[in-house]
Design an enzyme around this catalytic site. Sequence first.
Site, PDB file in Angstrom:
ATOM      1  N   GLY A 232       0.816  -1.196   0.000  1.00  0.00           N
ATOM      2  CA  GLY A 232       0.000   0.000   0.000  1.00  0.00           C
ATOM      3  C   GLY A 232       0.853   1.250   0.000  1.00  0.00           C
ATOM      4  O   GLY A 232       2.009   1.202  -0.372  1.00  0.00           O
ATOM      5  N   SER A 233       0.273   2.379   0.404  1.00  0.00           N
ATOM      6  CA  SER A 233       1.003   3.637   0.560  1.00  0.00           C
ATOM      7  C   SER A 233       0.033   4.803   0.547  1.00  0.00           C
ATOM      8  O   SER A 233      -1.082   4.700   0.029  1.00  0.00           O
ATOM      9  CB  SER A 233       2.037   3.873  -0.541  1.00  0.00           C
ATOM     10  OG  SER A 233       3.030   2.873  -0.550  1.00  0.00           O
ATOM     11  N   ASN A 234       0.487   5.935   1.091  1.00  0.00           N
ATOM     12  CA  ASN A 234      -0.177   7.220   0.917  1.00  0.00           C
ATOM     13  C   ASN A 234       0.799   8.161   0.236  1.00  0.00           C
ATOM     14  O   ASN A 234       1.978   8.237   0.616  1.00  0.00           O
ATOM     15  CB  ASN A 234      -0.570   7.844   2.268  1.00  0.00           C
ATOM     16  CG  ASN A 234      -1.487   6.953   3.083  1.00  0.00           C
ATOM     17  OD1 ASN A 234      -2.484   6.445   2.578  1.00  0.00           O
ATOM     18  ND2 ASN A 234      -1.157   6.759   4.355  1.00  0.00           N
ATOM     19  N   ASN A 501      -3.879   4.099  -3.001  1.00  0.00           N
ATOM     20  CA  ASN A 501      -4.008   2.770  -3.609  1.00  0.00           C
ATOM     21  C   ASN A 501      -5.357   2.471  -4.228  1.00  0.00           C
ATOM     22  O   ASN A 501      -5.599   1.333  -4.619  1.00  0.00           O
ATOM     23  CB  ASN A 501      -3.610   1.659  -2.636  1.00  0.00           C
ATOM     24  CG  ASN A 501      -2.281   1.925  -1.971  1.00  0.00           C
ATOM     25  OD1 ASN A 501      -2.215   2.074  -0.764  1.00  0.00           O
ATOM     26  ND2 ASN A 501      -1.239   2.038  -2.757  1.00  0.00           N
TER      27      ASN A 501
END
Length: 794
Positions: A232-234, A501
């Site tokens: 994932g990630s922001n 995501n």
Amino acid sequence: MTSNTPISRFSLTTLSLGLVALLAACAGTPAPGSRSVTVERTTFGIAHITAPDYEGLAYGTAYAHAQDNVCQTAEHLLTLRGERTQFFGAQNTGELGLGRMPNPQIDLFIRYHMDDAALARASATTNADVRASLRGYVAGYNRYLQDAGPHGLPEACRGKPWVRPMTMADLSRATELSMIQGGLGALAGAVLAAVPPAPGAKTGAAPVDLQQAVAEIGRHSFNANPQGGELGSNGWAFGRNATPDGRGLLLGNPHFPWNGTNRFWQLHQTIPGQLDVMGATGGLSPVVSIGFNKDVAWTHTVSTGKRFTLYELKLDPNDPTVYMVDGQPKKMVARTVALPGGATPVQHTFYATDWGPVISLPRAGLGWTAQKAYALRDANTLNVRSAESWMKMALARNVGELRAAMGNQGIPWINTLAADRDGQAMYADLSVVPDVSADMLKTCAPSPAAAGLLNAAGLAVLDGSRGACAWHQDRTAAAPGVIAPARMPVVVTPDWVQNSNDSYWLSNPHVPPMAGVSPLVGPVGVPQRLRTRSGILEIEARLAGRDGLPGNRMGASELRSVIFRDRNLAGMLVMDDLQAACTAAGTALTTDQALGCRVLSAWNRTSNADAKGAALFREFWRKAKDVPKVWRVPFDPAQPVTTPSGLDMATPATRDAVFKALGDGVSRVRTAGFAADVALGVPQSLTVRGQKIALHGGDEFEGVLNKLESQGQPTIDAKGYAINYGSSYMQVVGFDERGPLAQGLLTYGQSVDPASPRAYDQLPLFAAKQWHPLPFHAADVQAQREGKPLQLAY
């Protein structure tokens, strides 16, 4: 030509020209040891590498990374060679991409898939700087092994026979495995499961329940499961209209594993007068993959784009290893791979088609029967373009040049978010996606059950019995069969963009999405994950001055604070309804349900370390979120950020199921040995050098931006939560007239070696919600320097 054959004038001329070229090349190649690279370390062991060229830069990078992580690299090389069984035993498991598999399965898959000759040919097409960088990385790692000696290594690999020098083939294999971990690598087990049906087997398979199929695909897939477990990630980027100084501002918050070669490592690379870039990279990488230079900063998030399609094969009724294309039979290519050694050889026969290797996922309705089989084509196979992409990105002076740097489509499975000092922000999905249009998905639809997996599980299956269903070929694409950059979604704006995501649809909800984008890039008009919604809500609240936040602009200090607010969006969406239902139910509740009501009524709806009730809410919502029709307000595509929401406690069946989940959550927390109102940082903690560190952050399904997860652990247990995934390398980067103003941290530190002082040395910083000033300018490097610079001749 034999020795007594006369040599023609043309041959002599050709030989003379070749000799001249060879001599010129030799003259232009510095003598070994005539150049040097400098490695400096600053606070927390951040490596600063300075060299006169890309070869030296990679040499120093590999050496410094090995100082911190040599055993991790050595073991990964063993994986890449398909030798885990030989050294670690058939009964043990290892990492392959993001998952774990038995060693023999890993070795068989690697030995089948890796084609060193094809990889070498592909590598030969890269530019001179990339080739020099790869040479330098191999040499730098090997230099460290030589300098340390077999008994100077950390305990995990000290004196081990499997620690051997790296080769160019090893490094090519490492790149290939990284590229395919979003597709074929994630389905390695399905490749190994593909075995032809026995003679006389039934002609078909029993129908599979759609929910079972979705769950099975989610278990194997890189990013098909919307409830978490994938990378994932922001990433947030702000332009001049959204920042107080009118310059760009970037948040990078990748959520990656805390173990293995997908761990990040901080570095600063400089070629005087040519290159100056800082950030982080993964194992066996010679370049900065997330970072900043004096003019632009960027980060990545995993894209929703599909990296592969399956092809449904129509089989010859007399031979399940023969498939039909346009009415013509084609024989599958069978190849048996055997592992060396052992009294009983371990071997497996793989089957390949023109579409790709045959796979089998029977529980998803994709098994190999007498009638049908399924093959997988991966768009990232032999993608050797990523190093060149990141090299050019490191030289970019603004987001426009950064976008152009990705035009070779080397970025495999990630979005890019960026901001520059001129005040422009960018979201771009320029990843590698099969060129399959919406119309082609219809005209090339397979059987109805397989076709239904696209909407249900994000898995595209095409009709493999028709040659016309091959991926579209666009001459402007960097590789055959992938979508060209001009048809991939990009937003450049002086306002802001974000991604957590989900697809490009809501990169900025006020900017209409690009039209005509293939469904394989990502869906539009569908429910968003809670993290996406949380991010947009936080950004818009800050810019509008809502929720107690000052308004108008997002500054660097505010951005660092917002990402660590740890607001639990799931709790915010459902707790009002749950509290009302608790009050209405009164004495009808069981003892555990009543206790759960009291604890959660007092919970502050955050995932801060001191939040009492946060662990209980996690265990409650882990099950309650899956209650059918649990939401009171259903999803509305016209209001995607605020819906769905609320709990439907007016429906008796839903109410009973929600209260059961609450009581069961109390029971699970108690059985694990914790009080129902335990503060989250008690079970969610790590012990580092004798110090127990309480951690803030929440799971994917809770909608906490600062994501921390204990992947592989289905619920809380006696040891609490074994955090092994989530916020990793973090950076907030703004700009002034001199260049970048950056603060960051690496949650787990530079080294995987538990005996190293650089292992988890930044975790207390993370736990305290503090950031470290990243030393980019020479004076800052000097001020933070630790120890003497290391000079390496190469």
